[in-house]
Design an enzyme around this catalytic site. Structure first.
Site, mmCIF file in Angstrom:
data_model
loop_
_atom_site.group_PDB
_atom_site.id
_atom_site.type_symbol
_atom_site.label_atom_id
_atom_site.label_comp_id
_atom_site.label_asym_id
_atom_site.label_seq_id
_atom_site.Cartn_x
_atom_site.Cartn_y
_atom_site.Cartn_z
ATOM 1 N N HIS A 1 25.711 -38.433 19.991
ATOM 2 C CA HIS A 1 26.543 -37.293 19.616
ATOM 3 C C HIS A 1 27.116 -36.612 20.849
ATOM 4 C CE1 HIS A 1 27.692 -34.266 16.476
ATOM 5 N NE2 HIS A 1 27.972 -33.589 17.588
ATOM 6 N N ASP B 1 25.251 -33.707 22.700
ATOM 7 C CA ASP B 1 26.286 -32.777 22.246
ATOM 8 C C ASP B 1 27.220 -32.328 23.376
ATOM 9 O OD1 ASP B 1 27.636 -31.340 20.269
ATOM 10 O OD2 ASP B 1 26.424 -29.540 20.566
ATOM 11 N N ASN C 1 31.595 -24.439 21.612
ATOM 12 C CA ASN C 1 31.218 -23.241 20.848
ATOM 13 C C ASN C 1 29.747 -22.871 21.021
ATOM 14 O OD1 ASN C 1 33.783 -22.701 19.447
ATOM 15 N ND2 ASN C 1 33.371 -24.640 18.398
#
Length: 279
Positions: free
Chosen positions: A13, A231, A236
């Site tokens: 991811h 990630d 954000n």
């Protein structure tokens, strides 16, 4: 101590942003990165960390224009896979084209800060169309909303991957309803979960001791359907941006033996993302 990862370890991811001069951000995007995060930076990071395989997840800042992710896959064919963002009315020919380019799933965001949600019945209808490709649904959702979606998701004809430990609140403990709902979903063999995002669900900060417990439980109970990713570049993110090497080293805390790490980092992603098959 730096953790040595198994051969063919996968970062399942991450994202690429821009460069905006070549891949402009979507008009009306719910967020626009302050800085580009191009494929070259991702390659360098994965290589340094010992992650030879990777899954690049299309970001909402680029919308349905998947060219930025497709470009990242094209430079490392076979070792990199993609997850697309798509409208549910996408043509079958486009699905076939993306499959040939290395895409293996489609992501839907059900987080308030990421804009309008796609109706869940449309998502399930698309799942029927992607099933012959061996693709899966990837769901990023607010934990309470995810619970509401569970009955529909159980009707999916494809695997369903839940992002970032279901975005639960680590401060509420493992008996909280949202985590129990995630465990109930995982009891169904079609569901998978990413034990990424400990840095997002923590309330203590690094090394995320409160969040580690949730990831460790998922690895222990569902070791053949868990995935790990860092990630990067942490879009954000509300807290302190994680140290990438620390995230890798913490794998030893959530998957405490070599067999568990081999499943988490190699065997599971190989099966779900069809590594080793021709793109």
């Amino acid at each position: 101590m730096t953790l040595i990862l198994p051969s063919a370890a996968c970062n399942a991811h991450c994202h690429v942003f821009g460069p905006r001069s070549r891949f402009p951000y979507a008009r009306g995007a719910t967020f626009v990165p302050k800085e580009d995060a191009p494929k070259e930076a991702l390659y360098a990071l994965n290589d340094r960390l010992g992650l030879s395989r990777c899954v690049v997840v299309q970001s909402s800042c680029h919308g349905f224009d998947n060219r930025v992710t497709e470009d990242a896959l094209a430079s490392r064919p076979g070792d990199y896979r993609g997850i697309a963002l798509l409208p549910t009315h996408v043509r079958d020919a486009e699905l076939q084209r993306l499959h040939a380019a290395g895409f293996r799933g489609v992501r839907f965001n059900f987080m308030g800060h990421l804009g309008r949600h796609t109706p869940i019945e449309e998502v399930i209808a698309l799942a029927t169309r992607i099933a012959p490709l061996g693709w899966h649904l990837q769901i990023h959702g607010d934990p309470a909303l995810l619970t509401d979606l569970a009955p529909a998701l159980r009707r999916s004809p494809t695997p369903v991957v839940i992002d970032h430990i279901g975005r639960i609140d680590a401060a509420l403990g493992q008996n909280q309803p949202n985590f129990q709902a995630l465990l109930q979903l995982m009891a169904d063999e079609r569901f998978w979960v990413k034990v990424s995002g400990m840095d997002r669900i923590t309330r203590l900060g690094p090394p995320y001791a409160d969040a580690q417990a949730f990831a460790r439980t998922l690895v222990a109970e569902f070791g053949n359907r868990v995935l790990w990713g860092n990630d990067w570049p942490h879009p954000n993110h509300a807290g302190l941006i994680p140290d990438e090497q620390q995230l890798v080293d913490l794998i030893a805390a959530i998957a405490p033996n070599p067999a568990a790490r081999e499943a988490l980092l190699v065997r599971n992603p190989e099966r779900l993302y069809q590594f080793g098959d021709n793109p």
